[in-house]
Write an enzyme that holds these catalytic residues in place. Sequence first.
Site, PDB file in Angstrom:
ATOM      1  N   ALA A 334       0.847  -1.190   0.000  1.00  0.00           N
ATOM      2  CA  ALA A 334       0.000   0.000   0.000  1.00  0.00           C
ATOM      3  C   ALA A 334       0.880   1.237   0.000  1.00  0.00           C
ATOM      4  CB  ALA A 334      -0.917   0.009   1.221  1.00  0.00           C
ATOM      5  N   PHE A 336       2.410   4.732   0.638  1.00  0.00           N
ATOM      6  CA  PHE A 336       2.366   5.617   1.796  1.00  0.00           C
ATOM      7  C   PHE A 336       1.670   6.933   1.450  1.00  0.00           C
ATOM      8  CE2 PHE A 336       5.649   4.718   5.325  1.00  0.00           C
ATOM      9  CZ  PHE A 336       5.199   3.421   5.438  1.00  0.00           C
ATOM     10  N   LEU A 337       0.960   7.470   2.412  1.00  0.00           N
ATOM     11  CA  LEU A 337       0.472   8.837   2.318  1.00  0.00           C
ATOM     12  C   LEU A 337       1.612   9.780   2.672  1.00  0.00           C
ATOM     13  CD1 LEU A 337      -3.026   8.436   4.004  1.00  0.00           C
ATOM     14  CD2 LEU A 337      -2.551   8.734   1.577  1.00  0.00           C
ATOM     15  N   ASP A 403     -13.610  -4.263  11.525  1.00  0.00           N
ATOM     16  CA  ASP A 403     -12.540  -3.754  12.389  1.00  0.00           C
ATOM     17  C   ASP A 403     -12.288  -2.259  12.198  1.00  0.00           C
ATOM     18  OD1 ASP A 403     -10.582  -4.273  14.366  1.00  0.00           O
ATOM     19  OD2 ASP A 403      -9.009  -4.261  12.855  1.00  0.00           O
ATOM     20  N   ASP A 423      -6.238   0.724   6.301  1.00  0.00           N
ATOM     21  CA  ASP A 423      -6.193  -0.535   7.050  1.00  0.00           C
ATOM     22  C   ASP A 423      -7.438  -1.379   6.782  1.00  0.00           C
ATOM     23  OD1 ASP A 423      -5.246  -2.492   8.651  1.00  0.00           O
ATOM     24  OD2 ASP A 423      -5.500  -1.434  10.550  1.00  0.00           O
TER      25      ASP A 423
END
Length: 528
Positions: A334, A336-337, A403, A423
Amino acid sequence: MILLRKFRVLILMVFLIACSMHIMIDLLPKLERHGSTGCSCSHTPSEEPKSWGKQGWPNKHSLRILQDFSNEPSSNVSLHSLERVPVAGDKSQAFRRLDHHGQRSRLSALYDHPLYKTSLPPLTDEDTLFNVNTDIRFDPKAAEDQAWAGESNIDEFSQTGELTADSYPNWLRFHIGINRYELYSRHNPVIDALLKDLATQRITSVAMKSGGTQLKLIMTFQNYGQALFKPMKQTREQETPPDFFYFSDFERHNAEIAAFHLDKILDFRRVPPVAGRLANMTKEIRDVTRDKKLWRTFFISPANNVCFYGECSYYCSTEHALCGKPDQIEGSLAAFLPDLALAKRKTWRNPWRRSYHKRKKAEWEVDPDYCEEVKQTPPYDSGTRLLDIMDMTIFDFLMGNMDRHHYETFEKFGNETFIIHLDNGRGADSFFPRLFSFCRVRKSTHLRLQLLAKEEYKLSVLMAESLVRDRLSPILIQPHLDAMDRRLRQVLNVLSDCIEKEGYSYVVEDDLQGYQGTDHAHNGPRRR
């Protein structure tokens, strides 16, 4: 006296034997590195077993590290290994199957639909995350970490080591494109290029991510981009046992990949780009890591596979080791921001989160007035936050994610911005949670859900077409895709009941007028 002399000789012999054994133990790793012509193993974990000592750390105890857990039956957990190594033919065959059924163009047809062509309000400097000066040059050395100094080739950027704004690396162009309304635009070509980078860029550094219940790795690439790697822990067919508590399950790498594609199909564009990757555990993780704690958890299983387990709160032990076949492992990456030092994010507690307690229920499950209380509490008493929560709830329900305890927003945009869907690993399962406890939805979301329920835009078919482009395809098995169609019908049934009871104008918030340029002011939630 004779007995005493014999006793001394015996002690001396035992001492010499012990010394010889210690010398042999120290020499064995060196002998192993030279190889043995008499080995009858059918396969080896890596082409470079000699690289165990490359990190510059003492290799004296290499053999002990490899043997520590070799007698543990669970050290070679087949459930965590690859089901198969994807080959190029698999993807082309999948495309041919879609072509045969006339389904390949459905995704293009969806994005050509008027619902996917609405325009955003004009963007000001306050609406963009970064205000970019196109005259600025990007110097890769300025961002270079001392831990990987000298490992990257600056010449691959340009002769001077600088980049113009138009030729920034794809991860940086992705960051620059973030605004108040979306992480990326609908047809931004940078996203496809970034997905390719995630799957192919050379990995120069690996470290464990701190915090969290399960092992995640931070990978840095040759173009200085970074991504979060979640390794494969369960096969696609494995279901969570019905008696498991809902935070006892593993995070699923394929759920992270599927979440990105679903988010894009729903036109939310709130999930950072995610791509699947088949990683070499020796060359791309062990040999490049500077994290000693991670490096020390590598071992060879009795099946001669490379394994590691790292350090984390719950599932980092030899019983939950991650093993390759022999050293290849699937995972999701994924993007990264932007770094928090450049773009701060605010973390919010999800008002409809689960209780995370085995005996207690959450407040929203027992308080009939809970919804009204939330609607009178900032930031939910104005703006679009409640509608964002509804979008996120629908997204999580379609994914099977229970979640979602917190969510994040970019601090620069205040409360007038979207929720970042981070997430998403605990999805792609087949449970049925309580969907939502209040009736409110955006008109654009409602219309898209209705569109995806039609046969010509069937959600499962669109997901299959979108996911086949990933290098780890197939990402979801057919039962998971079918479950999305069932859940979509359940969402629409709940909304239909809401509209019947409360009225269409009360349940459906018209957000399309603003995007058509007539009025994009934010209205507070309706009250009765």
